[in-house]
Write a protein that holds these residues in place. Sequence first.
Motif, PDB file in Angstrom:
ATOM      1  N   HIS A  77       0.719  -1.279   0.065  1.00  0.00           N
ATOM      2  CA  HIS A  77      -0.126   0.034   0.037  1.00  0.00           C
ATOM      3  C   HIS A  77       0.890   1.247  -0.038  1.00  0.00           C
ATOM      4  O   HIS A  77       0.716   2.122  -0.885  1.00  0.00           O
ATOM      5  CB  HIS A  77      -0.956  -0.071   1.209  1.00  0.00           C
ATOM      6  CG  HIS A  77      -1.759   1.282   1.524  1.00  0.00           C
ATOM      7  ND1 HIS A  77      -2.729   1.731   0.449  1.00  0.00           N
ATOM      8  CD2 HIS A  77      -1.702   2.259   2.372  1.00  0.00           C
ATOM      9  CE1 HIS A  77      -3.400   2.877   1.016  1.00  0.00           C
ATOM     10  NE2 HIS A  77      -2.407   3.063   2.104  1.00  0.00           N
ATOM     11  N   TYR A  78       1.703   1.416   0.962  1.00  0.00           N
ATOM     12  CA  TYR A  78       2.639   2.408   1.022  1.00  0.00           C
ATOM     13  C   TYR A  78       3.709   2.630  -0.176  1.00  0.00           C
ATOM     14  O   TYR A  78       3.784   3.781  -0.664  1.00  0.00           O
ATOM     15  CB  TYR A  78       3.473   2.391   2.239  1.00  0.00           C
ATOM     16  CG  TYR A  78       2.612   2.755   3.670  1.00  0.00           C
ATOM     17  CD1 TYR A  78       1.781   3.792   3.341  1.00  0.00           C
ATOM     18  CD2 TYR A  78       2.902   2.113   4.472  1.00  0.00           C
ATOM     19  CE1 TYR A  78       1.166   4.081   4.359  1.00  0.00           C
ATOM     20  CE2 TYR A  78       2.173   2.471   5.637  1.00  0.00           C
ATOM     21  CZ  TYR A  78       1.382   3.652   5.661  1.00  0.00           C
ATOM     22  OH  TYR A  78       0.257   3.765   6.982  1.00  0.00           O
ATOM     23  N   THR A  80       2.632   1.880  -3.236  1.00  0.00           N
ATOM     24  CA  THR A  80       1.957   2.149  -4.499  1.00  0.00           C
ATOM     25  C   THR A  80       1.301   3.692  -4.183  1.00  0.00           C
ATOM     26  O   THR A  80       1.189   4.280  -5.181  1.00  0.00           O
ATOM     27  CB  THR A  80       0.783   1.416  -4.743  1.00  0.00           C
ATOM     28  OG1 THR A  80       0.027   1.048  -3.398  1.00  0.00           O
ATOM     29  CG2 THR A  80       1.196  -0.234  -5.242  1.00  0.00           C
ATOM     30  N   THR A  81       1.041   4.032  -3.057  1.00  0.00           N
ATOM     31  CA  THR A  81       0.710   5.326  -2.899  1.00  0.00           C
ATOM     32  C   THR A  81       1.598   6.325  -2.663  1.00  0.00           C
ATOM     33  O   THR A  81       1.269   7.447  -2.856  1.00  0.00           O
ATOM     34  CB  THR A  81      -0.260   5.296  -1.718  1.00  0.00           C
ATOM     35  OG1 THR A  81       0.226   4.853  -0.154  1.00  0.00           O
ATOM     36  CG2 THR A  81      -1.605   4.335  -1.717  1.00  0.00           C
ATOM     37  N   ARG A  83       2.814   7.334   0.377  1.00  0.00           N
ATOM     38  CA  ARG A  83       2.408   8.303   1.411  1.00  0.00           C
ATOM     39  C   ARG A  83       3.231   8.232   2.702  1.00  0.00           C
ATOM     40  O   ARG A  83       3.340   9.122   3.478  1.00  0.00           O
ATOM     41  CB  ARG A  83       0.974   7.607   2.051  1.00  0.00           C
ATOM     42  CG  ARG A  83      -0.320   7.971   1.292  1.00  0.00           C
ATOM     43  CD  ARG A  83      -1.643   7.690   1.807  1.00  0.00           C
ATOM     44  NE  ARG A  83      -2.567   8.019   1.145  1.00  0.00           N
ATOM     45  CZ  ARG A  83      -3.893   7.631   1.603  1.00  0.00           C
ATOM     46  NH1 ARG A  83      -4.166   7.137   2.677  1.00  0.00           N
ATOM     47  NH2 ARG A  83      -4.843   7.967   0.694  1.00  0.00           N
TER      48      ARG A  83
END
Length: 178
Positions: A77-78, A80-81, A83
């Motif tokens: 998740h981190y 790809t995003t 953030r």
Amino acid sequence: MGYLYRRKLRNGKPGGIWWMKYYVNGRPVRESTRADKETEARRFLRLREGAVARGSPIPPRIDRVLYDELGADLCQHYRTTGRRRLEEVDDRLVHLNRFFRGRRAASIDPVLITAYVARRQAERTKLERPTSNRTINIELSLVKRMLRLGYENGKVLRVPPIKMLREASPREGFFEPG
């Protein structure tokens, strides 16, 4: 739509547990009913078939999802995003992995979180640089985010409440005039 059967043992006799086979979007799904009575197994099969007919998501392996899988999802998740920096996340996950690795995600509850916090606080006396409540809170926020992602992806049924620790007030007066 589906049917029940018993797997054969090595000696050729049927096993005691009933299994079911049903179809989801044209793909066969085989799952244990964990029942040794045919009536219980048939009821379980009807529940699954009803869920398929309604279009409800069928989570056959929620009880088998491990913390490690949620950790990999969090990193993905981190990644790809973008953030958070992955280096920072990896540094925080070292301590979490030491405690939670190999545990089932469904077993993560407030009692286990409290045990983790107690362990991290006990490490304070052993280290030359003590672990602050802020550091532990950042790690707890990663666990919270991990469980929320698991919930959104259908891997976790619920996100337990995680209480944060009280942090020290920020320091003041780094520079003085003159």
